[in-house]
Design a protein around this motif. Structure first.
Motif, mmCIF file in Angstrom:
data_model
loop_
_atom_site.group_PDB
_atom_site.id
_atom_site.type_symbol
_atom_site.label_atom_id
_atom_site.label_comp_id
_atom_site.label_asym_id
_atom_site.label_seq_id
_atom_site.Cartn_x
_atom_site.Cartn_y
_atom_site.Cartn_z
ATOM 1 N N GLY A 65 47.591 43.091 30.950
ATOM 2 C CA GLY A 65 48.851 42.895 30.249
ATOM 3 C C GLY A 65 49.090 43.996 29.239
ATOM 4 O O GLY A 65 48.381 45.004 29.213
ATOM 5 N N SER A 66 50.059 43.780 28.375
ATOM 6 C CA SER A 66 50.445 44.819 27.419
ATOM 7 C C SER A 66 49.384 45.092 26.361
ATOM 8 O O SER A 66 49.296 46.204 25.848
ATOM 9 C CB SER A 66 51.759 44.428 26.745
ATOM 10 N N THR A 67 48.574 44.093 26.017
ATOM 11 C CA THR A 67 47.580 44.291 24.960
ATOM 12 C C THR A 67 46.183 43.820 25.325
ATOM 13 O O THR A 67 45.263 43.993 24.537
ATOM 14 C CB THR A 67 48.008 43.558 23.674
ATOM 15 N N SER A 68 46.008 43.226 26.482
ATOM 16 C CA SER A 68 44.705 42.728 26.898
ATOM 17 C C SER A 68 44.733 42.463 28.402
ATOM 18 O O SER A 68 45.669 42.867 29.071
ATOM 19 C CB SER A 68 44.352 41.444 26.128
ATOM 20 N N GLY A 69 43.743 41.767 28.879
ATOM 21 C CA GLY A 69 43.693 41.456 30.298
ATOM 22 C C GLY A 69 42.953 40.172 30.549
ATOM 23 O O GLY A 69 42.258 39.644 29.679
ATOM 24 N N MET A 70 43.110 39.650 31.747
ATOM 25 C CA MET A 70 42.454 38.418 32.169
ATOM 26 C C MET A 70 41.918 38.636 33.575
ATOM 27 O O MET A 70 42.497 39.388 34.350
ATOM 28 C CB MET A 70 43.447 37.254 32.222
ATOM 29 N N TRP A 71 40.844 37.951 33.915
ATOM 30 C CA TRP A 71 40.348 38.005 35.276
ATOM 31 C C TRP A 71 40.056 36.592 35.737
ATOM 32 O O TRP A 71 39.852 35.686 34.945
ATOM 33 C CB TRP A 71 39.137 38.907 35.413
ATOM 34 N N ALA A 72 40.059 36.421 37.035
ATOM 35 C CA ALA A 72 39.736 35.134 37.643
ATOM 36 C C ALA A 72 38.778 35.387 38.791
ATOM 37 O O ALA A 72 38.831 36.427 39.437
ATOM 38 C CB ALA A 72 40.996 34.444 38.138
ATOM 39 N N SER A 73 37.914 34.411 39.029
ATOM 40 C CA SER A 73 36.902 34.563 40.073
ATOM 41 C C SER A 73 36.641 33.229 40.742
ATOM 42 O O SER A 73 36.706 32.179 40.103
ATOM 43 C CB SER A 73 35.607 35.075 39.446
ATOM 44 N N GLY A 74 36.338 33.277 42.033
ATOM 45 C CA GLY A 74 35.921 32.093 42.756
ATOM 46 C C GLY A 74 37.029 31.137 43.148
ATOM 47 O O GLY A 74 36.781 30.142 43.798
ATOM 48 N N ALA A 75 38.241 31.405 42.778
ATOM 49 C CA ALA A 75 39.354 30.530 43.122
ATOM 50 C C ALA A 75 39.818 30.809 44.544
ATOM 51 O O ALA A 75 39.452 31.812 45.151
ATOM 52 C CB ALA A 75 40.510 30.744 42.147
ATOM 53 N N PHE A 76 40.650 29.923 45.083
ATOM 54 C CA PHE A 76 41.219 30.142 46.406
ATOM 55 C C PHE A 76 42.069 31.401 46.416
ATOM 56 O O PHE A 76 42.028 32.184 47.353
ATOM 57 C CB PHE A 76 42.057 28.935 46.822
ATOM 58 N N ASP A 77 42.831 31.611 45.349
ATOM 59 C CA ASP A 77 43.679 32.794 45.214
ATOM 60 C C ASP A 77 43.448 33.392 43.830
ATOM 61 O O ASP A 77 44.187 33.115 42.894
ATOM 62 C CB ASP A 77 45.142 32.410 45.408
ATOM 63 N N PRO A 78 42.405 34.205 43.660
ATOM 64 C CA PRO A 78 42.081 34.724 42.331
ATOM 65 C C PRO A 78 43.175 35.610 41.749
ATOM 66 O O PRO A 78 43.349 35.649 40.530
ATOM 67 C CB PRO A 78 40.778 35.484 42.532
#
Length: 95
Positions: A65-78
């Motif tokens: 994003g504009s000032t940070s980030g996020m991650w996802a793992s192990g989900a059906f649609d990460p």
């Protein structure tokens, strides 16, 4: 008389041509640890975010994003999960 359809798979050929036409750098595994390629974040944020993302088990996705980030793992649609998390707290999120 039964109706018979003749299906053409010629569209698959163009997909393979598109994959073959990608530049070699797009497939290069040595660029995965290039933290400088992450936009918008300072060096500390890049190191923390990318290091935790790389340590996560697949399948995984990262949204910046504009000032940070996020991650996802192990989900059906990460990818979808990462984008949802990102848009909840940030603006201008991109995978």
């Amino acid at each position: 008389m039964p109706l018979r359809l003749k299906l053409s798979l010629s569209f698959l050929h163009s997909a393979f041509v598109l994959l073959a036409a990608l530049p070699q750098a797009a497939w290069s595994a040595d660029r995965i640890n290039d933290f400088s390629a992450v936009p918008y974040l300072n060096a500390r944020q890049k190191t923390a975010l990318v290091a935790s993302y790389l340590a996560a088990p697949p399948p995984k996705a990262i949204a910046i994003g504009s000032t940070s980030g996020m991650w996802a793992s192990g989900a059906f649609d990460p990818a979808r999960s990462a984008m949802r998390q990102c848009w909840k707290v940030l603006q201008y999120c991109q995978l």
